[in-house]
Design a protein around this motif. Structure first.
Motif, PDB file in Angstrom:
ATOM      1  N   GLN A 233      37.755  37.602  32.210  1.00  0.00           N
ATOM      2  CA  GLN A 233      38.044  38.195  33.518  1.00  0.00           C
ATOM      3  C   GLN A 233      38.125  37.108  34.572  1.00  0.00           C
ATOM      4  OE1 GLN A 233      35.115  41.083  34.827  1.00  0.00           O
ATOM      5  NE2 GLN A 233      36.658  42.196  36.004  1.00  0.00           N
TER       6      GLN A 233
ATOM      7  N   PRO B 105      38.613  36.598  38.902  1.00  0.00           N
ATOM      8  CA  PRO B 105      38.309  37.383  40.114  1.00  0.00           C
ATOM      9  C   PRO B 105      39.499  38.232  40.550  1.00  0.00           C
ATOM     10  CG  PRO B 105      37.475  35.169  40.351  1.00  0.00           C
ATOM     11  CD  PRO B 105      38.289  35.184  39.086  1.00  0.00           C
ATOM     12  N   GLY B 106      39.212  39.484  40.844  1.00  0.00           N
ATOM     13  CA  GLY B 106      40.242  40.383  41.341  1.00  0.00           C
ATOM     14  C   GLY B 106      41.083  41.048  40.279  1.00  0.00           C
ATOM     15  N   LYS B 107      40.813  40.732  39.021  1.00  0.00           N
ATOM     16  CA  LYS B 107      41.595  41.322  37.945  1.00  0.00           C
ATOM     17  C   LYS B 107      40.701  42.032  36.949  1.00  0.00           C
ATOM     18  CE  LYS B 107      45.623  38.306  38.194  1.00  0.00           C
ATOM     19  NZ  LYS B 107      46.616  37.512  37.412  1.00  0.00           N
ATOM     20  N   GLN B 108      41.300  42.863  36.108  1.00  0.00           N
ATOM     21  CA  GLN B 108      40.530  43.592  35.113  1.00  0.00           C
ATOM     22  C   GLN B 108      40.098  42.667  33.988  1.00  0.00           C
ATOM     23  OE1 GLN B 108      43.284  46.582  33.699  1.00  0.00           O
ATOM     24  NE2 GLN B 108      44.097  45.253  32.123  1.00  0.00           N
ATOM     25  N   ARG B 109      39.110  43.146  33.258  1.00  0.00           N
ATOM     26  CA  ARG B 109      38.633  42.403  32.100  1.00  0.00           C
ATOM     27  C   ARG B 109      39.579  42.682  30.937  1.00  0.00           C
ATOM     28  NH1 ARG B 109      32.276  42.803  30.948  1.00  0.00           N
ATOM     29  NH2 ARG B 109      32.390  42.170  33.141  1.00  0.00           N
TER      30      ARG B 109
END
Length: 123
Positions: free
Chosen positions: A39, A41-45
């Motif tokens: 992951q 920052p700011g995005k999905q895992r």
């Protein structure tokens, strides 16, 4: 209480290699699928690699051919060998496992996550 503990994250130059490891501990009865996710920052895992108890693997297209997942069922560990790392591989990497454990006398099956380990790819 079941815990997953990752290790191996570090700063590496593009084209370099890292090996991540994850160890499961606790009152474990069995471990089914294990895997690695990442992951930024700011995005999905996102899923990176998965491995079944029997050793069948699955990889995200972006890492296939560069990353290798493996596990040691006797030691309750899963590893991720990462070669030819690219800047876009930089992320926090999380270990995940589908574990059946003894919890207050009951068999409980659930997904567990590690705390994450940082991989930075930069020159």
């Amino acid at each position: 209480q079941v815990r997953l503990v990752e290790s191996g994250g570090n700063l590496v130059q593009p084209g370099g290699s890292l090996r991540l490891s994850c160890a499961a501990s606790g009152n474990i009865l069995s471990i089914n699928d294990m895997g690695w996710y990442r992951q930024v920052p700011g995005k999905q895992r996102d899923m990176v690699a998965l491995i079944t108890r029997g050793g069948i693997t699955n990889y995200a297209d972006s890492v296939r051919g560069r990353f290798t997942i493996s596990r040691d069922n006797a030691k309750s560990t899963v590893s991720l060998q990462m070669n030819n790392l690219k800047p876009e591989d930089a992320a926090v990497y999380y270990c995940n496992a589908d574990i059946t454990a003894r919890d207050r006398g009951l068999r409980v099956r659930k997904q567990y996550w590690g705390q994450g380990t940082q991989v930075t790819v930069s020159s």
